[in-house]
Design a protein around this motif. Structure first.
Motif, PDB file in Angstrom:
ATOM      1  N   ASP B  32       0.807  -1.213   0.000  1.00  0.00           N
ATOM      2  CA  ASP B  32       0.000   0.000   0.000  1.00  0.00           C
ATOM      3  C   ASP B  32       0.844   1.269   0.000  1.00  0.00           C
ATOM      4  O   ASP B  32       0.339   2.355  -0.240  1.00  0.00           O
ATOM      5  CB  ASP B  32      -0.918   0.006   1.227  1.00  0.00           C
ATOM      6  CG  ASP B  32      -1.666  -1.311   1.333  1.00  0.00           C
ATOM      7  OD1 ASP B  32      -2.214  -1.744   0.305  1.00  0.00           O
ATOM      8  OD2 ASP B  32      -1.661  -1.915   2.426  1.00  0.00           O
ATOM      9  N   LEU B  33       2.130   1.120   0.324  1.00  0.00           N
ATOM     10  CA  LEU B  33       3.011   2.286   0.319  1.00  0.00           C
ATOM     11  C   LEU B  33       3.547   2.438  -1.105  1.00  0.00           C
ATOM     12  O   LEU B  33       4.258   1.570  -1.610  1.00  0.00           O
ATOM     13  CB  LEU B  33       4.150   2.108   1.324  1.00  0.00           C
ATOM     14  CG  LEU B  33       3.681   1.934   2.775  1.00  0.00           C
ATOM     15  CD1 LEU B  33       4.875   1.774   3.712  1.00  0.00           C
ATOM     16  CD2 LEU B  33       2.824   3.116   3.221  1.00  0.00           C
ATOM     17  N   LEU B  34       3.162   3.543  -1.738  1.00  0.00           N
ATOM     18  CA  LEU B  34       3.331   3.654  -3.193  1.00  0.00           C
ATOM     19  C   LEU B  34       4.786   3.631  -3.648  1.00  0.00           C
ATOM     20  O   LEU B  34       5.094   3.092  -4.707  1.00  0.00           O
ATOM     21  CB  LEU B  34       2.591   4.891  -3.697  1.00  0.00           C
ATOM     22  CG  LEU B  34       1.079   4.857  -3.381  1.00  0.00           C
ATOM     23  CD1 LEU B  34       0.391   6.131  -3.866  1.00  0.00           C
ATOM     24  CD2 LEU B  34       0.400   3.633  -3.979  1.00  0.00           C
ATOM     25  N   SER B  35       5.681   4.192  -2.844  1.00  0.00           N
ATOM     26  CA  SER B  35       7.093   4.155  -3.243  1.00  0.00           C
ATOM     27  C   SER B  35       7.668   2.740  -3.165  1.00  0.00           C
ATOM     28  O   SER B  35       8.567   2.387  -3.932  1.00  0.00           O
ATOM     29  CB  SER B  35       7.933   5.104  -2.384  1.00  0.00           C
ATOM     30  OG  SER B  35       7.716   6.438  -2.780  1.00  0.00           O
ATOM     31  N   MET B  51      -5.120   0.421  -0.962  1.00  0.00           N
ATOM     32  CA  MET B  51      -5.051   1.864  -1.220  1.00  0.00           C
ATOM     33  C   MET B  51      -5.945   2.170  -2.416  1.00  0.00           C
ATOM     34  O   MET B  51      -5.866   1.475  -3.430  1.00  0.00           O
ATOM     35  CB  MET B  51      -3.600   2.232  -1.517  1.00  0.00           C
ATOM     36  CG  MET B  51      -3.250   3.686  -1.345  1.00  0.00           C
ATOM     37  SD  MET B  51      -3.684   4.387   0.236  1.00  0.00           S
ATOM     38  CE  MET B  51      -2.342   3.843   1.280  1.00  0.00           C
ATOM     39  N   ASN B  53      -6.837   5.675  -3.462  1.00  0.00           N
ATOM     40  CA  ASN B  53      -6.889   7.069  -3.917  1.00  0.00           C
ATOM     41  C   ASN B  53      -6.357   7.160  -5.345  1.00  0.00           C
ATOM     42  O   ASN B  53      -5.733   6.245  -5.871  1.00  0.00           O
ATOM     43  CB  ASN B  53      -6.158   8.015  -2.958  1.00  0.00           C
ATOM     44  CG  ASN B  53      -4.670   7.788  -2.971  1.00  0.00           C
ATOM     45  OD1 ASN B  53      -3.981   8.160  -3.917  1.00  0.00           O
ATOM     46  ND2 ASN B  53      -4.163   7.142  -1.929  1.00  0.00           N
ATOM     47  N   ILE B  54      -6.583   8.287  -5.943  1.00  0.00           N
ATOM     48  CA  ILE B  54      -6.359   8.487  -7.380  1.00  0.00           C
ATOM     49  C   ILE B  54      -4.918   8.201  -7.821  1.00  0.00           C
ATOM     50  O   ILE B  54      -4.679   7.765  -8.946  1.00  0.00           O
ATOM     51  CB  ILE B  54      -6.786   9.927  -7.770  1.00  0.00           C
ATOM     52  CG1 ILE B  54      -6.850  10.107  -9.270  1.00  0.00           C
ATOM     53  CG2 ILE B  54      -5.899  10.974  -7.128  1.00  0.00           C
ATOM     54  CD1 ILE B  54      -8.090   9.509  -9.872  1.00  0.00           C
ATOM     55  N   ASN B  55      -3.957   8.400  -6.913  1.00  0.00           N
ATOM     56  CA  ASN B  55      -2.551   8.197  -7.290  1.00  0.00           C
ATOM     57  C   ASN B  55      -2.226   6.743  -7.623  1.00  0.00           C
ATOM     58  O   ASN B  55      -1.226   6.454  -8.278  1.00  0.00           O
ATOM     59  CB  ASN B  55      -1.641   8.711  -6.170  1.00  0.00           C
ATOM     60  CG  ASN B  55      -1.915  10.168  -5.873  1.00  0.00           C
ATOM     61  OD1 ASN B  55      -1.641  11.034  -6.674  1.00  0.00           O
ATOM     62  ND2 ASN B  55      -2.529  10.440  -4.725  1.00  0.00           N
ATOM     63  N   ALA B  58      -1.887   6.277 -11.417  1.00  0.00           N
ATOM     64  CA  ALA B  58      -0.602   6.705 -11.990  1.00  0.00           C
ATOM     65  C   ALA B  58       0.482   5.681 -11.673  1.00  0.00           C
ATOM     66  O   ALA B  58       1.284   5.314 -12.542  1.00  0.00           O
ATOM     67  CB  ALA B  58      -0.213   8.082 -11.458  1.00  0.00           C
ATOM     68  N   VAL B  59       0.500   5.189 -10.440  1.00  0.00           N
ATOM     69  CA  VAL B  59       1.511   4.206 -10.045  1.00  0.00           C
ATOM     70  C   VAL B  59       1.344   2.916 -10.853  1.00  0.00           C
ATOM     71  O   VAL B  59       2.320   2.337 -11.326  1.00  0.00           O
ATOM     72  CB  VAL B  59       1.441   3.927  -8.523  1.00  0.00           C
ATOM     73  CG1 VAL B  59       2.310   2.743  -8.133  1.00  0.00           C
ATOM     74  CG2 VAL B  59       1.870   5.173  -7.746  1.00  0.00           C
ATOM     75  N   GLN B  61       0.070   2.621 -13.798  1.00  0.00           N
ATOM     76  CA  GLN B  61       0.458   2.883 -15.178  1.00  0.00           C
ATOM     77  C   GLN B  61       1.980   2.937 -15.318  1.00  0.00           C
ATOM     78  O   GLN B  61       2.550   2.357 -16.243  1.00  0.00           O
ATOM     79  CB  GLN B  61      -0.174   4.196 -15.632  1.00  0.00           C
ATOM     80  CG  GLN B  61      -0.059   4.421 -17.122  1.00  0.00           C
ATOM     81  CD  GLN B  61      -0.715   5.714 -17.538  1.00  0.00           C
ATOM     82  OE1 GLN B  61      -1.033   6.565 -16.707  1.00  0.00           O
ATOM     83  NE2 GLN B  61      -0.923   5.882 -18.835  1.00  0.00           N
ATOM     84  N   LEU B  62       2.641   3.643 -14.392  1.00  0.00           N
ATOM     85  CA  LEU B  62       4.093   3.797 -14.504  1.00  0.00           C
ATOM     86  C   LEU B  62       4.833   2.485 -14.241  1.00  0.00           C
ATOM     87  O   LEU B  62       5.845   2.206 -14.876  1.00  0.00           O
ATOM     88  CB  LEU B  62       4.589   4.887 -13.549  1.00  0.00           C
ATOM     89  CG  LEU B  62       4.089   6.301 -13.883  1.00  0.00           C
ATOM     90  CD1 LEU B  62       4.467   7.273 -12.785  1.00  0.00           C
ATOM     91  CD2 LEU B  62       4.623   6.776 -15.222  1.00  0.00           C
ATOM     92  N   GLU B  79     -14.128   8.484  -9.186  1.00  0.00           N
ATOM     93  CA  GLU B  79     -12.950   9.164  -9.717  1.00  0.00           C
ATOM     94  C   GLU B  79     -11.869   8.150 -10.110  1.00  0.00           C
ATOM     95  O   GLU B  79     -11.226   8.275 -11.152  1.00  0.00           O
ATOM     96  CB  GLU B  79     -12.418  10.109  -8.633  1.00  0.00           C
ATOM     97  CG  GLU B  79     -11.656  11.285  -9.154  1.00  0.00           C
ATOM     98  CD  GLU B  79     -10.881  11.994  -8.045  1.00  0.00           C
ATOM     99  OE1 GLU B  79     -10.200  12.975  -8.348  1.00  0.00           O
ATOM    100  OE2 GLU B  79     -10.948  11.556  -6.879  1.00  0.00           O
TER     101      GLU B  79
END
Ligand SMILES: Nc1ncnc2c1ncn2[C@@H]1O[C@H](COP(=O)(O)OP(=O)(O)O)[C@@H](O)[C@H]1O
Ligand SMILES: [Mg+2]
Lengths: 143, 128
Positions: B32-35, B51, B53-55, B58-59, B61-62, B79
Motif C-alpha cells: 500500500d506504500l506507493l514508493s 489503497m 486514492n487516485i494516485n 498513476a503508479v 500505469q508507470l 474518480e
C-alpha cells in the motif's frame, strides 16, 4: 508542455494539485515509447521522474521538470523553490521522511522516493540550498 | 500463460475496468506504500492493495502492472474508475483478504520460487 528544437520537454508541476501529480511523468512515458526507447528504460525514467514530481508537490509547493534527450543520455532535471534539504545524506536514507500524516494516508511518505530515484537512474545529483530550493538531476544512459 | 481475464475468473474478482483482458500476468506484488510498489513491483504483476486514492492509477500505469486488485472489500470511487478507464488500467476488487488473494495468485502462477527465502535464510545464518 513545450518542445524545443534540441529535443527537450518542459513541464510545470502544480504544487496545489496532488491528484494530478504524475501527469508530466505519464506524458514522458508516452513520449519515450513514441520515440522508440525500450520499455525497461522508459519505466525507470518515468518512475524516477514521478517520485521527483511527487516530492516537489509534497515538500516544495511545486516546481518545474525538464527532460533532455541526447543521443547516448537522457536527463531529467527537477527544480523547485521550496524549503530545500538541510541534510541530503539523511534525506537519502531509506525510510527517512518528513511527510505529514495526511500525505502518509495516501500511501506516500514512506521515505523511499529519493532511494528509488537513485536506484532507477544511472547518476543522481542533488543541489539544495535551505530557504532557496532544490534541483535534482537524473541521468540515464541510453544503451 | 495466465491472463488478466483468467485471474478475474479464477479469483471471482469484481470487474470495474478491463482495458486489456489478454494482458499476461507474470507475477504479483502486495503493498500500500506507493514508493515501495514503485521500487519493487515489476511489469506484468498483479498488484494487490487496499489503497484506493487516485494516485494508485498513476503508479499502476508507470510500473506497468497487469492489473490492480483492491482487496479486503475496498471499493473504488467514481474518480478512480474514471481514471483507470482513461489511463487504460485494469481495475478489480475483491472482498477476500490480501493474504488469501496473494496465495491464490501465487498458486495459479505455478508457485514460482524466486529463491528469495533461501537467500534470506543464508543471510541470517551468516550473520549469526
Ligand atoms: N524537493 C524537495 N524539497 C524539500 N525537501 C525534499 C524534497 N525532496 C525530498 N525532500 C526531503 O527528503 C525527504 C525524503 O524524501 P523521499 O525519499 O522522497 O521520501 P518521502 O517523500 O516519502 O518523504 C522528504 O521527507 C523531505 O524531507
Ligand atoms: Mg518522496
Amino acid at each position: 508542455m513545450e518542445q524545443n528544437e534540441k529535443l527537450s520537454f518542459h513541464f510545470d508541476v502544480d504544487g496545489n494539485d496532488f491528484t494530478s501529480a504524475g501527469e508530466a511523468s505519464v506524458k514522458v512515458k508516452k513520449l519515450m515509447r513514441q520515440l522508440g526507447f525500450s520499455p525497461e528504460l522508459t519505466r525507470r525514467v518515468s518512475i524516477a521522474m514521478y517520485e521527483g514530481e511527487i516530492n516537489m508537490v509534497i515538500h516544495a509547493n511545486g516546481g518545474v521538470a525538464d527532460v533532455y534527450v541526447d543521443e547516448d543520455c537522457l536527463r531529467v532535471v527537477l527544480a523547485d523553490e521550496g524549503p530545500g534539504i538541510a541534510d541530503i545524506e539523511t534525506a537519502m536514507q531509506e525510510g527517512f521522511s518528513t511527510a505529514p500524516d495526511n500525505i502518509r494516508a495516501l500511501g506516500f511518505g514512506a521515505g523511499m522516493g529519493l532511494p528509488n530515484m537513485k536506484n532507477y537512474s544511472d547518476e543522481m545529483k542533488i543541489d539544495s540550498i535551505v530557504g532557496q530550493g532544490t534541483t535534482i538531476e537524473l541521468k540515464f544512459k541510453v544503451n | 500463460m495466465i491472463t488478466a481475464q483468467m485471474l478475474e475468473k479464477e479469483l471471482g474478482l469484481k470487474r470495474f475496468v478491463m482495458c486489456d483482458d489478454s494482458r499476461e500476468v507474470t507475477g504479483g506484488y502486495a503493498g500500500d506504500l506507493l514508493s515501495w510498489v514503485m521500487g519493487r513491483a515489476t511489469s506484468g504483476d498483479a498488484w494487490v492493495t487496499i489503497m484506493s486514492n487516485i494516485n494508485v492509477i498513476a503508479v499502476a500505469q508507470l510500473t506497468d502492472v497487469a492489473l490492480v486488485i483492491l482487496a479486503e472489500g475496498v471499493v473504488p470511487g467514481e474518480e478512480l474508475i474514471a481514471a483507470a478507464k482513461m489511463r487504460g488500467v485494469n481495475l478489480f476488487s475483491s472482498t477476500a483478504p490480501t493474504f488469501e488473494l496473494c496465495g491464490r495468485i501465487h498458486r495459479l502462477l505455478g508457485a514460482p520460487d524466486c529463491g528469495a527465502i533461501a537467500e534470506a535464510d543464508d543471510a541470517y545464518s551468516a550473520a549469526d
